[in-house]
Motif scaffolding. Structure first.
Motif, short mmCIF file in Angstrom:
data_model
loop_
_atom_site.label_atom_id
_atom_site.label_comp_id
_atom_site.label_asym_id
_atom_site.label_seq_id
_atom_site.Cartn_x
_atom_site.Cartn_y
_atom_site.Cartn_z
N ASP A 52 0.83 -0.98 -0.14
CA ASP A 52 -0.06 0.22 -0.06
C ASP A 52 0.90 1.22 -0.07
N GLY A 53 1.49 1.55 -1.12
CA GLY A 53 2.46 2.75 -1.20
C GLY A 53 1.97 3.77 -2.24
N LEU A 54 1.29 3.20 -3.03
CA LEU A 54 0.75 4.32 -4.01
C LEU A 54 -0.69 4.26 -4.32
N ASP A 55 -1.24 5.66 -4.62
CA ASP A 55 -2.94 5.37 -4.81
C ASP A 55 -3.24 4.52 -5.73
N GLY A 56 -4.46 3.81 -5.06
CA GLY A 56 -5.23 2.92 -6.14
C GLY A 56 -4.49 1.50 -6.25
#
Length: 408
Positions: free
Chosen positions: A214-218
């Motif tokens: 969970d490091g980038l949007d989407g």
């Protein structure tokens, strides 16, 4: 015949409606979480060496969990009442095995969401969070006086055994249709310890794997939604209609968050969301069996990526749980960051991961038996190619910057 057709149609309609309702609930409830976070000033601050450049609310996971809970109570429980499946005796009463697992899962998921929602708002040290994860896994196992009533991962299908072969105790272990860890039933004994440890690693590993992704949007919402969709499909193929309904509801709940989380995002799911997604995927992948290889293939790239990043961190004397400094370690960190600092946009990175996830999901549906090892080999090859591509992109960026500096 017509009764069977009507039953199948009703099951598929329930599955579809449940997924759509879960999608809508997450989408609507996220607006409420946004308003709550703004009122209470619950934002993730901008931190140096992170990707986000503005403070964002980070309790989106509450909307996903609430939508899943409400939708599963409305659509999954009624289907379970019609098709309860196998049952077991608990305190002298015959109770549906699937209902027991679902109830234990809700307790475990609630614990995970509450603890990590507090972490999202106030912050917690790693040890209490690990204790919460361990407690949640123990609840999921459902230990009783003589056996485990929940989920205990002690065996999986033997890919080398012929599909038509029946299980027989007279066959050697390597020819059995199911390979097990010392036990053949979820009984409580000293021989169960390896299965308990393996189950713990599976659940905790999946929770942390989703959290690290969970490091980038989407990115995570899309990957997990695609994974949930393939669990739904394979459950239907196995005629596990109730499990397919639960997986469809989970898929819809996760997908409903994506419009809010798509780059540029209005809100992030936080640890409460990523940890819930992890424990739910871990549960759905072994609930009813035959989905362990599917998840390993679909999430093979993120899992191998996390293992490689942890190895790099340990090699340079850094804790594997400690975040890499960006852009200092952009060439040694997670694959999605490598691609991002190689010049791709957040959306382009998501498209790559979505496409790879869907491709391996389709492969997992059609590859059977020993041919699944071919799929695992393709996963490893794809990881190597993507790592090489990220190195190529970053070298191009470095040369471009060097050329601009010389021209200046």
């Amino acid at each position: 015949m017509w009764a069977i057709v009507n039953f199948l149609v009703s099951q598929h309609l329930t599955l579809l409606i449940g997924g759509v309702v879960a999608f809508g609930l997450t989408y609507v409830l996220t607006y409420g979480i946004l308003a709550l976070c703004r009122k209470m000033n619950w934002f993730e601050p901008v931190v140096e060496h992170k990707v986000h450049k503005k403070a964002l609310p980070r309790l989106g996971g509450l909307a996903i969990f609430a939508a899943f809970l409400l939708s599963s109570l409305l659509f999954y429980l009624p289907t379970l009442a019609v098709q309860p499946g196998t049952s077991e005796m608990i305190f002298g009463h015959a109770i549906s095995k699937e209902l027991v697992i679902y109830s234990l899962f809700l307790i475990s998921a609630l614990l995970i969401v509450m603890v990590h929602a507090y972490d999202d708002v106030k912050g917690m040290r790693p040890l209490p969070k690990m204790l919460a994860q361990t407690t949640a896994v123990l609840v999921m196992m459902g230990p009783g006086l003589h056996s485990f009533h929940g989920v205990l991962f002690f065996g999986f299908h033997n890919p080398f055994a012929p599909l038509s072969q029946a299980s027989s105790s007279s066959l050697p272990w390597y020819q059995q249709t199911e390979l097990t860890l010392f036990i053949h039933e979820p009984v409580i004994s000293w021989l169960t310890i390896p299965a308990i440890i393996f189950t713990w690693f599976w659940f905790v590993g999946m929770m942390n794997a989703i959290n690290f992704m969970d490091g980038l949007d989407g990115l995570v919402a899309g990957i997990v939604a695609i994974s949930g969709l393939f669990i739904t499909i394979i459950s239907l193929q196995l005629s596990q209609y109730t499990i397919a309904t639960l997986a469809a509801i989970f898929t819809g709940a996760v997908a409903g968050f994506l419009p809010h989380n798509w780059n540029p995002s209005r809100i992030i799911m936080g640890d409460s969301g990523s940890q819930f997604l992890g424990i739910a995927l871990a549960m759905l992948s072994i609930m009813g069996g035959a989905k362990f290889a599917l998840i390993l293939m679909i999430l093979g790239i993120p899992i191998l990526d996390i293992a490689w990043v942890a190895f790099n961190r340990l090699r340079r004397g850094q804790s594997p749980m400690q975040r890499d400094l960006l852009p200092q370690y952009a060439h040694k960190t997670h694959l999605h960051y490598r691609l991002l600092f190689g010049g791709l946009t957040t959306r382009q990175v998501c498209y790559i991961f979505y496409a790879v996830t869907a491709l391996f999901g389709l492969s997992a549906l059609f590859l059977t038996g020993i041919f699944k090892f071919l799929g695992f080999g393709l996963v490893g090859l794809t990881v190597c190619l993507l790592f090489w591509y990220s190195i190529y992109l970053q070298s191009k960026v470095a040369h471009s910057k060097q050329r601009d500096t010389q021209q200046a």
